[in-house]
Design an enzyme around this catalytic site. Sequence first.
Site, PDB file in Angstrom:
ATOM      1  N   ALA A  72       0.799  -1.221   0.000  1.00 29.32           N
ATOM      2  CA  ALA A  72       0.000   0.000   0.000  1.00 29.32           C
ATOM      3  C   ALA A  72       0.834   1.275   0.000  1.00 29.32           C
ATOM      4  O   ALA A  72       0.273   2.369  -0.136  1.00 29.32           O
ATOM      5  CB  ALA A  72      -0.943   0.013   1.205  1.00 29.32           C
ATOM      6  N   TYR A  73       2.141   1.181   0.166  1.00 29.62           N
ATOM      7  CA  TYR A  73       2.960   2.396   0.161  1.00 29.62           C
ATOM      8  C   TYR A  73       2.858   3.079  -1.199  1.00 29.62           C
ATOM      9  O   TYR A  73       3.179   2.503  -2.235  1.00 29.62           O
ATOM     10  CB  TYR A  73       4.419   2.073   0.455  1.00 29.62           C
ATOM     11  CG  TYR A  73       4.726   1.704   1.890  1.00 29.62           C
ATOM     12  CD1 TYR A  73       3.784   1.884   2.908  1.00 29.62           C
ATOM     13  CD2 TYR A  73       5.960   1.171   2.238  1.00 29.62           C
ATOM     14  CE1 TYR A  73       4.069   1.548   4.222  1.00 29.62           C
ATOM     15  CE2 TYR A  73       6.251   0.832   3.557  1.00 29.62           C
ATOM     16  CZ  TYR A  73       5.297   1.017   4.541  1.00 29.62           C
ATOM     17  OH  TYR A  73       5.585   0.683   5.841  1.00 29.62           O
ATOM     18  N   MET A  74       2.385   4.303  -1.170  1.00 26.51           N
ATOM     19  CA  MET A  74       2.207   5.109  -2.377  1.00 26.51           C
ATOM     20  C   MET A  74       1.365   4.383  -3.422  1.00 26.51           C
ATOM     21  O   MET A  74       1.589   4.494  -4.625  1.00 26.51           O
ATOM     22  CB  MET A  74       3.563   5.501  -2.986  1.00 26.51           C
ATOM     23  CG  MET A  74       4.441   6.323  -2.074  1.00 26.51           C
ATOM     24  SD  MET A  74       3.683   7.908  -1.652  1.00 26.51           S
ATOM     25  CE  MET A  74       4.963   8.615  -0.616  1.00 26.51           C
TER      26      MET A  74
ATOM     27  N   GLY B 284       1.294   1.304  -4.245  1.00 28.93           N
ATOM     28  CA  GLY B 284       2.037   0.324  -5.012  1.00 28.93           C
ATOM     29  C   GLY B 284       3.285   0.873  -5.671  1.00 28.93           C
ATOM     30  O   GLY B 284       4.147   0.111  -6.132  1.00 28.93           O
TER      31      GLY B 284
END
Length: 350
Positions: free
Chosen positions: A58-60, A62
């Site tokens: 979920a960081y940025m 993907g």
Amino acid sequence: MKLTDYRTLGRTGLRVSPLALGTMTFGDSSWGADDETSTAILERYLEAGGNFVDTANAYMGGRSEEVLGAYLGKNRHMRDRLVVASKVALSMDPTDPNNGGTGRKAVRRHIEDSLRRLGTDYLDLYWQHNWDRHTPLEETMSTLDDLVREGKVRYVGLSDTPAWAVARMATLAEWRGWTTVAAIQVEYNLLERTSEGELFGVAPELGLGVMPWSPLANGVLTGKYTRDDSNPDGAGRSMFVGRHLNERTYSLIDALREIATTRNTTVAAVALAWVRQQPLVTSTVIGARTIAQLDANLASLDVELSEDERNDLSARTTPDLNFPAGFLRAFGVPAQQGTTSINGITAAAR
């Protein structure tokens, strides 16, 4: 200390650097770092000898995994040298009720998506990003075990998970012959120390590595926040920073600055050194939006605080722990086995 002073993660044979590179800022120039800067940060960390990179699906949205994957695609010889960790639980599609969480359907989907974005066929470490109250713990652990048996994951860990759930999940794995839990990730720094209660009690008992995140309290412990300027240039996200800006924090920063001046280093380096030198800590997650920030964080490896310095800093932010810690302390029972202070705990695994 150097990034090449590797230590084992929990009761595993996996050797990792004392500082792990967190990549939550990778792939978004709006508040993080653009692709070019992200790659430069990664390369600087690797050149310094680091081998542990921590990301999440979920960081940025993907993009963090994609930036890391682009590097690995161009430097395939580095894949087996790196310990690549990612996470699962946060939803990538709020309109789909089965997209988030750690149920079998979600985990099965997201492991494939993470592997695709990273351009690899396996993860060294796969974290439950956070506790999922909707999914039975048995379902999550059995699914993670399946991934290990299939070769898609080497080790599993639990991030942002209550101590009771950590204990049950690790015990279920042990009793049922599933892949054991290697480590936990917790928010931990001089201003957030409540993990010293239950979670730091669980870790040595079950042989879990401990990985703190936000060791600088979202930038508060860099020294840029002062009594005269609580909103400096480059200030962090107010929802995380504001809760810490009070006289207690400023007094702590004064003490950190005094040590930093004596040692000709920075406030951030001293604060990071305090976290790194806690006996249960295996590897600390650091993040950076610029090369300069990364270099400042790496400089903490040159700082070895004395016992008196560590104890003085610790005494300034002694946490109020949940029951029964205070009740037991009144009867002379230490909060942790064999000690009255976290600084005295003997780590079960290094």
